[in-house]
Write a protein that holds these residues in place. Structure first.
Motif, PDB file in Angstrom:
ATOM      1  N   ALA A  76      33.673  11.149 105.426  1.00  0.00           N
ATOM      2  CA  ALA A  76      34.508  10.638 106.513  1.00  0.00           C
ATOM      3  C   ALA A  76      35.591   9.700 106.021  1.00  0.00           C
ATOM      4  N   CYS A  77      35.409   9.094 104.856  1.00  0.00           N
ATOM      5  CA  CYS A  77      36.417   8.181 104.322  1.00  0.00           C
ATOM      6  C   CYS A  77      37.715   8.906 103.985  1.00  0.00           C
ATOM      7  N   SER A  78      37.668  10.227 103.882  1.00  0.00           N
ATOM      8  CA  SER A  78      38.859  11.020 103.583  1.00  0.00           C
ATOM      9  C   SER A  78      39.779  11.159 104.778  1.00  0.00           C
ATOM     10  N   TYR A  79      39.321  10.713 105.951  1.00  0.00           N
ATOM     11  CA  TYR A  79      40.084  10.863 107.177  1.00  0.00           C
ATOM     12  C   TYR A  79      40.405   9.494 107.734  1.00  0.00           C
ATOM     13  N   GLY A  80      41.628   9.300 108.200  1.00  0.00           N
ATOM     14  CA  GLY A  80      42.098   8.011 108.673  1.00  0.00           C
ATOM     15  C   GLY A  80      41.365   7.465 109.875  1.00  0.00           C
ATOM     16  N   GLN A  81      40.637   8.316 110.584  1.00  0.00           N
ATOM     17  CA  GLN A  81      40.002   7.833 111.818  1.00  0.00           C
ATOM     18  C   GLN A  81      38.690   7.108 111.577  1.00  0.00           C
ATOM     19  N   ALA A  82      38.117   7.178 110.407  1.00  0.00           N
ATOM     20  CA  ALA A  82      36.802   6.576 110.148  1.00  0.00           C
ATOM     21  C   ALA A  82      36.919   5.358 109.244  1.00  0.00           C
ATOM     22  N   GLY A  83      35.946   4.477 109.347  1.00  0.00           N
ATOM     23  CA  GLY A  83      35.839   3.362 108.423  1.00  0.00           C
ATOM     24  C   GLY A  83      36.754   2.190 108.678  1.00  0.00           C
ATOM     25  N   ARG A  84      37.204   2.035 109.895  1.00  0.00           N
ATOM     26  CA  ARG A  84      38.067   0.904 110.200  1.00  0.00           C
ATOM     27  C   ARG A  84      37.237  -0.327 110.540  1.00  0.00           C
ATOM     28  N   GLN A  98      18.471  15.167 112.862  1.00  0.00           N
ATOM     29  CA  GLN A  98      18.964  15.309 111.491  1.00  0.00           C
ATOM     30  C   GLN A  98      20.484  15.411 111.543  1.00  0.00           C
ATOM     31  N   LYS A  99      21.145  15.018 110.477  1.00  0.00           N
ATOM     32  CA  LYS A  99      22.608  15.119 110.443  1.00  0.00           C
ATOM     33  C   LYS A  99      23.028  16.561 110.699  1.00  0.00           C
ATOM     34  N   SER A 100      23.947  16.753 111.628  1.00  0.00           N
ATOM     35  CA  SER A 100      24.478  18.091 111.897  1.00  0.00           C
ATOM     36  C   SER A 100      25.205  18.605 110.665  1.00  0.00           C
ATOM     37  N   SER A 101      25.098  19.895 110.418  1.00  0.00           N
ATOM     38  CA  SER A 101      25.705  20.470 109.212  1.00  0.00           C
ATOM     39  C   SER A 101      27.212  20.268 109.172  1.00  0.00           C
ATOM     40  N   PHE A 102      27.868  20.195 110.310  1.00  0.00           N
ATOM     41  CA  PHE A 102      29.318  20.044 110.369  1.00  0.00           C
ATOM     42  C   PHE A 102      29.771  18.585 110.330  1.00  0.00           C
ATOM     43  N   SER A 103      28.847  17.651 110.522  1.00  0.00           N
ATOM     44  CA  SER A 103      29.219  16.235 110.652  1.00  0.00           C
ATOM     45  C   SER A 103      29.680  15.641 109.328  1.00  0.00           C
ATOM     46  N   ASN A 104      30.739  14.852 109.404  1.00  0.00           N
ATOM     47  CA  ASN A 104      31.128  14.076 108.238  1.00  0.00           C
ATOM     48  C   ASN A 104      30.081  12.991 108.000  1.00  0.00           C
ATOM     49  N   ASP A 105      30.037  12.497 106.775  1.00  0.00           N
ATOM     50  CA  ASP A 105      29.088  11.442 106.436  1.00  0.00           C
ATOM     51  C   ASP A 105      29.743  10.509 105.430  1.00  0.00           C
ATOM     52  N   GLY A 106      28.958   9.717 104.753  1.00  0.00           N
ATOM     53  CA  GLY A 106      29.486   8.805 103.750  1.00  0.00           C
ATOM     54  C   GLY A 106      29.530   7.376 104.254  1.00  0.00           C
ATOM     55  N   PRO A 107      30.013   6.469 103.417  1.00  0.00           N
ATOM     56  CA  PRO A 107      29.973   5.042 103.738  1.00  0.00           C
ATOM     57  C   PRO A 107      30.874   4.635 104.904  1.00  0.00           C
ATOM     58  N   CYS A 108      31.780   5.489 105.340  1.00  0.00           N
ATOM     59  CA  CYS A 108      32.652   5.143 106.468  1.00  0.00           C
ATOM     60  C   CYS A 108      32.033   5.494 107.821  1.00  0.00           C
ATOM     61  N   ILE A 109      30.858   6.117 107.825  1.00  0.00           N
ATOM     62  CA  ILE A 109      30.141   6.377 109.079  1.00  0.00           C
ATOM     63  C   ILE A 109      29.224   5.189 109.332  1.00  0.00           C
ATOM     64  N   ASP A 110      29.356   4.583 110.496  1.00  0.00           N
ATOM     65  CA  ASP A 110      28.548   3.406 110.832  1.00  0.00           C
ATOM     66  C   ASP A 110      27.174   3.781 111.366  1.00  0.00           C
ATOM     67  N   LEU A 111      27.103   4.838 112.146  1.00  0.00           N
ATOM     68  CA  LEU A 111      25.820   5.308 112.655  1.00  0.00           C
ATOM     69  C   LEU A 111      25.945   6.742 113.122  1.00  0.00           C
ATOM     70  N   PHE A 112      24.798   7.361 113.325  1.00  0.00           N
ATOM     71  CA  PHE A 112      24.733   8.740 113.806  1.00  0.00           C
ATOM     72  C   PHE A 112      24.133   8.743 115.200  1.00  0.00           C
TER      73      PHE A 112
END
Length: 137
Positions: A76-84, A98-112
């Motif tokens: 998700a950090c690759s996209y400007g909309q996440a991690g602000r 479980q995390k959806s297969s299509f969902s972005n992840d990474g340190p810029c996701i705050d919660l699921f």
């Protein structure tokens, strides 16, 4: 509060956020506001300085800004909309939590949160219900 704004251009988002901020100081001054920004794939660039300033003002006034974490199945950090700093970026989970297969992840996701096969009203305004994705790809 429904503002009646639609679209994903930076100008439209800034206009909507300015309207929300203004209303937070008038008829909604005694209420907490949640701003849901599920912008979709056309908003991947970094936010404009005006949009970031409005997001900070809404947050400082007690509002909560929530952003879709994205549905590309990547960082998700690759996209400007996440991690602000002044918003929460939300990823999608499936019916098994479980995390959806299509969902972005990474340190810029705050919660699921549930975002796949969500039972909701459909967009036809006829009162029907359907299952859908709760996030915008």
């Amino acid at each position: 509060m429904r503002c009646g704004f639609g679209g994903t251009s930076s100008a439209t988002i800034e206009e909507a956020m300015a309207h929300i901020h203004e209303r937070m100081h008038s008829e909604y001054s005694d209420k907490k506001i949640v701003v849901n920004l599920s912008n979709g794939p056309s908003i991947h660039a970094e936010a404009s300085p005006a949009s970031l300033a409005l997001e900070e003002k809404i947050s400082n006034a007690g509002g909560i800004v929530i952003r879709a974490g994205g549905n590309k199945g990547s960082d998700a950090c690759s996209y400007g909309q996440a991690g602000r700093n002044n918003s929460l970026s939300i990823g999608s989970t499936d019916v098994n939590d479980q995390k959806s297969s299509f969902s972005n992840d990474g340190p810029c996701i705050d919660l699921f949160a549930p975002g796949e096969s969500v039972y909701t009203t459909d967009s036809s305004d006829n009162g029907d219900y359907s299952t859908t994705y709760a996030t915008v790809s």
